[in-house]
Scaffold this active site. Structure first.
Site, PDB file in Angstrom:
ATOM      1  CD  GLU A 108      21.069  43.839  -6.998  1.00 11.00           C
ATOM      2  OE1 GLU A 108      21.918  44.394  -6.282  1.00 11.00           O
ATOM      3  OE2 GLU A 108      21.230  43.676  -8.239  1.00 11.00           O
ATOM      4  CE  LYS A 114      21.854  47.056  -9.034  1.00  7.62           C
ATOM      5  NZ  LYS A 114      22.973  46.167  -8.693  1.00  7.62           N
ATOM      6  CB  CYS A 169      28.525  49.788 -14.320  1.00 13.29           C
ATOM      7  SG  CYS A 169      28.120  50.776 -12.859  1.00 13.29           S
ATOM      8  CG  HIS A 193      21.671  57.529  20.449  1.00 12.74           C
ATOM      9  ND1 HIS A 193      21.133  56.265  20.313  1.00 12.74           N
ATOM     10  CD2 HIS A 193      20.778  58.252  21.189  1.00 12.74           C
ATOM     11  CE1 HIS A 193      19.976  56.222  20.955  1.00 12.74           C
ATOM     12  NE2 HIS A 193      19.730  57.418  21.489  1.00 12.74           N
ATOM     13  CD  GLU A 220      22.801  54.012  18.487  1.00 13.43           C
ATOM     14  OE1 GLU A 220      23.284  54.126  19.627  1.00 13.43           O
ATOM     15  OE2 GLU A 220      21.825  54.669  18.074  1.00 13.43           O
ATOM     16  CE1 TYR A 276      24.845  41.614  -8.611  1.00 13.83           C
ATOM     17  CE2 TYR A 276      26.063  39.571  -8.283  1.00 13.83           C
ATOM     18  CZ  TYR A 276      25.898  40.767  -8.952  1.00 13.83           C
ATOM     19  OH  TYR A 276      26.766  41.125  -9.940  1.00 13.83           O
ATOM     20  CB  CYS A 284      25.708  49.546 -11.051  1.00 13.21           C
ATOM     21  SG  CYS A 284      26.965  48.322 -11.409  1.00 13.21           S
TER      22      CYS A 284
END
Length: 453
Positions: free
Chosen positions: A180, A49, A41, A436, A441, A176, A46
């Site tokens: 990515e 990346k 990681c 909002h 939302e 993935y 991670c």
């Protein structure tokens, strides 16, 4: 009398967390790491990346800013400069990990280790240590099958060490990691082609998310070729280091680099597991029970090396559950249900719970889905839409899954994950007042189900 109460093999996120917490609880702990502290990681996964994703995203920001009134000269990306800054930050983080281990009084050995017997480990210098318990947290590694030219391709590990950005890149894979890096390198300015042997990218994800990302990546200029297999890779030109790739459709194309991203395997080689009786399955993963214990009572394993749910936060959580079990005497099983996760594609994905395909196998479901253009795109003119999807059990009204593909999807899914983990119903989503104007939302304003599969 043992030298250690717990000896951890592997200095990644899971191993370091287990070592530190066990030491803080009064255990005498040793840890061996043969490469760099931080594991996949922090060093080659991670964290670097995500820095690369940030760098790639500036391309969109520069382009979109003009429509908002900014005058921006033609931007240029200096890949080498970025890599230097990224490497410096990774080195800083590694130092923090090392310092944290020292402050926790964990004996850290920068060495490879293997298991001699259920209560003994041996380091590369042939030093041996006795230990009451052993924890294996050696993670995984990117796998490249053997084929003609397989020695010419690079893996995700190698991308982080590139000094120059290849102009034309072929990425092989549809998971993935492949998606990515396709988005990252495309955003940085490379021409990206992606081959995948399957019918659609991101196998295992919700079908609507898969289809939406495929279209979005194509609109960004990534050339995705499905049902495509690499047959061989050869060196086209020694001077310019170009590669020629022959594919299953008989075509031959040239690239500056080929990235193989077809999966990872548990890192169990050389640990001597078969001798001590630790069972490894056909994938190479260490088999453990719900308490992360192997068939040998004194030996445990967590993280990617067990191939259960290969995410960094999951390895850390497994470490916490393990230390509660072995240090506090409170048997704490691993819980892998409703784990939120993100895929840092461009646009990014956030997901938690069941896909529609999974949910329909066991439940009568309602599907709530919306696709809309985010506010910035209405001015910038960018033709990219958000997709949000909620899967609800029709009888109990419990939200079984939420899937988002949009800028900021990772941040949204972290909060949504709390509600899904608590077993929130669709009506409780509806009763939540919207913030909002936001994209998020939409998660609490969808009222009419769309059950078309």
């Amino acid at each position: 009398m043992f030298d250690f109460d717990l000896f951890v093999i592997g200095g990644g996120s899971g191993g370091i967390r287990a070592a530190r917490v066990a030491a803080q609880k009064g255990f005498k702990v040793g840890l061996a790491e043969q490469y760099r502290l931080g594991g996949t990681c922090v060093i080659r996964g991670c964290v670097p990346k995500k820095f690369m994703v940030y760098a790639a995203d500036f391309k969109d920001s520069f382009e979109d800013s003009r429509a908002f009134g900014w005058s921006v000269d033609q931007p240029e990306f200096n890949f080498g400069q970025f890599q230097m800054k990224k490497d410096a930050e990774i080195k800083r983080l590694e130092g923090i990990y090392e310092n944290n281990l020292k402050q926790s009084n964990v004996a850290c050995f920068r060495s490879r280790a293997k298991i001699v017997d259920p209560h003994c480990v041996k380091l590369s210098d042939l030093t041996t240590y006795s230990t009451k318990m052993i924890l294996i947290a050696t993670g995984g590694y990117p796998f490249v099958p053997t084929f003609e030219g397989s020695d010419l391709v690079m893996t995700s590990n190698d991308v982080f060490n590139l000094r120059e950005l290849p102009k034309r890149v072929l990425i092989y894979g549809g998971g993935y990691i492949a998606c990515e890096f396709a988005g990252i390198l495309n955003g940085m300015g490379a021409h990206v082609t992606q081959y995948y042997r399957g019918e659609q990218i991101l196998r295992g994800f919700d079908q609507d998310i898969r289809n939406h990302l495929y279209q979005a990546m194509g609109e960004r200029g990534i050339d995705i070729e499905l049902n495509q297999v690499i047959k061989r890779v050869t060196r086209k030109d020694q001077q310019f280091q170009q590669l020629r790739v022959e594919s299953s459709d008989g075509e031959s194309k040239s690239f500056d680099a080929v990235l193989y991203a077809t999966g990872r395997k548990p890192n169990t080689q050389g640990l001597n597991l078969e001798t001590v009786g630790v069972y490894v399955d056909d994938s190479g993963a260490i088999v453990v029970d719900e308490y992360s214990q192997t068939g040998v009572p004194s030996i445990f394993a967590i993280g990617d090396v067990t191939n259960r749910l290969n995410l960094t936060p999951v390895a850390i959580r497994e470490a916490m559950q393990l230390t509660a079990t072995i240090c506090d005497g409170i048997p704490t099983p691993v819980d892998h249900t409703n784990v939120p996760s993100a895929v840092f594609t461009r646009p990014e994905i956030g997901t938690v719970g069941m896909t529609e395909e999974q949910a329909r196998k066991d439940y009568d479901v309602e599907i709530y889905k919306t696709q809309f253009r985010p506010m910035p795109n209405t001015i910038s003119g960018r033709e990219e839409y958000n997709l949000m999807k909620i899967i609800v059990a029709k009888e109990s009204r419990i939200v079984l899954g939420v899937h988002i593909i949009a800028p900021g999807a990772a941040e949204m899914i972290q909060m949504v994950g709390i509600a899904v983990k608590m077993g929130a119903t669709k009506e409780e989503f509806d009763q939540t007042v919207a913030v909002h104007p936001t994209a998020a939302e939409e998660l609490v304003t969808m009222r009419s189900p769309n059950n078309a599969s």
